[in-house]
Write a protein that holds these residues in place. Structure first.
Motif, PDB file in Angstrom:
ATOM      1  N   SER A  25      -4.292 -10.809   2.953  1.00 24.40           N
ATOM      2  CA  SER A  25      -3.893 -12.216   2.898  1.00 24.40           C
ATOM      3  C   SER A  25      -2.618 -12.405   3.704  1.00 24.40           C
ATOM      4  CB  SER A  25      -3.670 -12.663   1.454  1.00 24.40           C
ATOM      5  OG  SER A  25      -2.643 -11.917   0.847  1.00 24.40           O
ATOM      6  N   GLY A  26      -2.375 -13.638   4.088  1.00 20.01           N
ATOM      7  CA  GLY A  26      -1.114 -13.968   4.738  1.00 20.01           C
ATOM      8  C   GLY A  26      -1.066 -13.763   6.228  1.00 20.01           C
ATOM      9  N   GLY A  27      -2.161 -13.388   6.840  1.00 20.77           N
ATOM     10  CA  GLY A  27      -2.160 -13.193   8.277  1.00 20.77           C
ATOM     11  C   GLY A  27      -3.548 -13.386   8.847  1.00 20.77           C
ATOM     12  N   THR A  28      -3.682 -13.152  10.136  1.00 18.75           N
ATOM     13  CA  THR A  28      -4.984 -13.268  10.791  1.00 18.75           C
ATOM     14  C   THR A  28      -5.673 -11.917  10.738  1.00 18.75           C
ATOM     15  OG1 THR A  28      -4.056 -14.964  12.251  1.00 18.75           O
ATOM     16  CG2 THR A  28      -6.194 -14.011  12.846  1.00 18.75           C
ATOM     17  N   PHE A  29      -6.433 -11.701   9.681  1.00 18.04           N
ATOM     18  CA  PHE A  29      -7.033 -10.396   9.420  1.00 18.04           C
ATOM     19  C   PHE A  29      -7.852  -9.906  10.606  1.00 18.04           C
ATOM     20  CE2 PHE A  29      -8.676  -6.995   6.964  1.00 18.04           C
ATOM     21  CZ  PHE A  29     -10.042  -6.913   7.189  1.00 18.04           C
ATOM     22  N   SER A  30      -8.615 -10.797  11.209  1.00 15.95           N
ATOM     23  CA  SER A  30      -9.526 -10.383  12.274  1.00 15.95           C
ATOM     24  C   SER A  30      -8.810  -9.927  13.535  1.00 15.95           C
ATOM     25  CB  SER A  30     -10.485 -11.522  12.613  1.00 15.95           C
ATOM     26  OG  SER A  30      -9.768 -12.663  13.042  1.00 15.95           O
ATOM     27  N   SER A  31      -7.515 -10.102  13.608  1.00 19.83           N
ATOM     28  CA  SER A  31      -6.783  -9.661  14.789  1.00 19.83           C
ATOM     29  C   SER A  31      -6.244  -8.240  14.653  1.00 19.83           C
ATOM     30  CB  SER A  31      -5.619 -10.612  15.083  1.00 19.83           C
ATOM     31  OG  SER A  31      -4.625 -10.523  14.078  1.00 19.83           O
ATOM     32  N   TYR A  32      -6.397  -7.645  13.489  1.00 15.32           N
ATOM     33  CA  TYR A  32      -5.829  -6.327  13.219  1.00 15.32           C
ATOM     34  C   TYR A  32      -6.883  -5.226  13.208  1.00 15.32           C
ATOM     35  CZ  TYR A  32      -1.528  -8.643  11.770  1.00 15.32           C
ATOM     36  OH  TYR A  32      -0.389  -9.386  11.738  1.00 15.32           O
ATOM     37  N   ALA A  33      -6.500  -4.077  13.737  1.00  9.29           N
ATOM     38  CA  ALA A  33      -7.218  -2.852  13.428  1.00  9.29           C
ATOM     39  C   ALA A  33      -6.819  -2.428  12.023  1.00  9.29           C
ATOM     40  CB  ALA A  33      -6.859  -1.764  14.429  1.00  9.29           C
ATOM     41  N   MET A  34      -7.734  -1.807  11.319  1.00  8.35           N
ATOM     42  CA  MET A  34      -7.476  -1.399   9.936  1.00  8.35           C
ATOM     43  C   MET A  34      -7.700   0.097   9.797  1.00  8.35           C
ATOM     44  SD  MET A  34      -6.590  -4.191   8.478  1.00  8.35           S
ATOM     45  CE  MET A  34      -6.568  -3.607   6.774  1.00  8.35           C
ATOM     46  N   GLY A  35      -6.899   0.687   8.930  1.00 10.88           N
ATOM     47  CA  GLY A  35      -7.042   2.113   8.691  1.00 10.88           C
ATOM     48  C   GLY A  35      -7.008   2.439   7.206  1.00 10.88           C
ATOM     49  N   TRP A  36      -7.626   3.542   6.874  1.00 12.98           N
ATOM     50  CA  TRP A  36      -7.516   4.122   5.535  1.00 12.98           C
ATOM     51  C   TRP A  36      -6.814   5.474   5.673  1.00 12.98           C
ATOM     52  CZ3 TRP A  36      -8.428   1.892   0.931  1.00 12.98           C
ATOM     53  CH2 TRP A  36      -9.257   0.766   0.880  1.00 12.98           C
ATOM     54  N   PHE A  37      -5.870   5.694   4.781  1.00 11.32           N
ATOM     55  CA  PHE A  37      -5.138   6.951   4.711  1.00 11.32           C
ATOM     56  C   PHE A  37      -5.145   7.416   3.264  1.00 11.32           C
ATOM     57  CE2 PHE A  37      -3.073   7.129   8.905  1.00 11.32           C
ATOM     58  CZ  PHE A  37      -3.364   5.858   9.367  1.00 11.32           C
ATOM     59  N   ARG A  38      -4.774   8.667   3.055  1.00 14.51           N
ATOM     60  CA  ARG A  38      -4.685   9.180   1.692  1.00 14.51           C
ATOM     61  C   ARG A  38      -3.534  10.163   1.579  1.00 14.51           C
ATOM     62  NH1 ARG A  38     -10.298  12.769   1.484  1.00 14.51           N
ATOM     63  NH2 ARG A  38      -9.613  14.471   2.860  1.00 14.51           N
ATOM     64  N   GLN A  39      -3.037  10.274   0.359  1.00 11.99           N
ATOM     65  CA  GLN A  39      -1.942  11.200   0.100  1.00 11.99           C
ATOM     66  C   GLN A  39      -2.159  11.881  -1.228  1.00 11.99           C
ATOM     67  OE1 GLN A  39       1.978   9.440   0.362  1.00 11.99           O
ATOM     68  NE2 GLN A  39       2.914  11.428   0.734  1.00 11.99           N
ATOM     69  N   ALA A  40      -2.286  13.193  -1.167  1.00 12.29           N
ATOM     70  CA  ALA A  40      -2.424  14.013  -2.367  1.00 12.29           C
ATOM     71  C   ALA A  40      -1.039  14.456  -2.824  1.00 12.29           C
ATOM     72  CB  ALA A  40      -3.310  15.214  -2.072  1.00 12.29           C
TER      73      ALA A  40
END
Length: 122
Positions: A25-40
């Motif tokens: 929310s709060g921005g133009t989502f479709s203009s961004y690349a998205m990533g998933w990260f994880r931390q153990a």
């Protein structure tokens, strides 16, 4: 500014599946690349998967390739991570992130969610 909130984490047995969601929310989502990260616990945050703005380009870490699928729905401002054949080694806090480019390094992502816990029992 983009706000991100992950959901869908939980406890699952090895071999099971989970689907994570990340609502923006709060921005133009479709203009961004998205990533998933994880931390153990005790480890650095690591790259899991990334997707470009339109959803037609994806890239995965070798450790999850063939088991995890990243996707996005720009109409719903949401990115997903479908996780199948889960292993105890997948146990971590999972974070989604938004950035300008589809990259694997954490510092290139400007916006982060608070994370969601995924625990895989053996």
């Amino acid at each position: 500014q983009v706000q991100l909130v992950e959901s869908g984490g939980g406890l699952v047995q090895a071999g099971g599946s989970l689907r994570l969601s990340c609502a923006a929310s709060g921005g133009t989502f479709s203009s961004y690349a998205m990533g998933w990260f994880r931390q153990a616990p005790g480890k650095e945050r690591e790259f899991v998967a990334t997707i470009n703005w339109s959803g037609d380009s994806k890239y995965y870490a070798d450790s999850v390739k063939g088991r995890f699928t990243i996707s996005r729905d720009n109409a719903k401002n949401t990115v997903y991570l479908q996780m199948n054949s889960l292993k105890p080694a997948d146990t971590a806090v999972y974070y989604c992130a938004a950035g300008q480019f589809m990259v694997i390094v954490t510092r290139r992502y400007a916006y982060w969610g608070p994370g969601t816990q995924v625990t895989v029992s053996s």
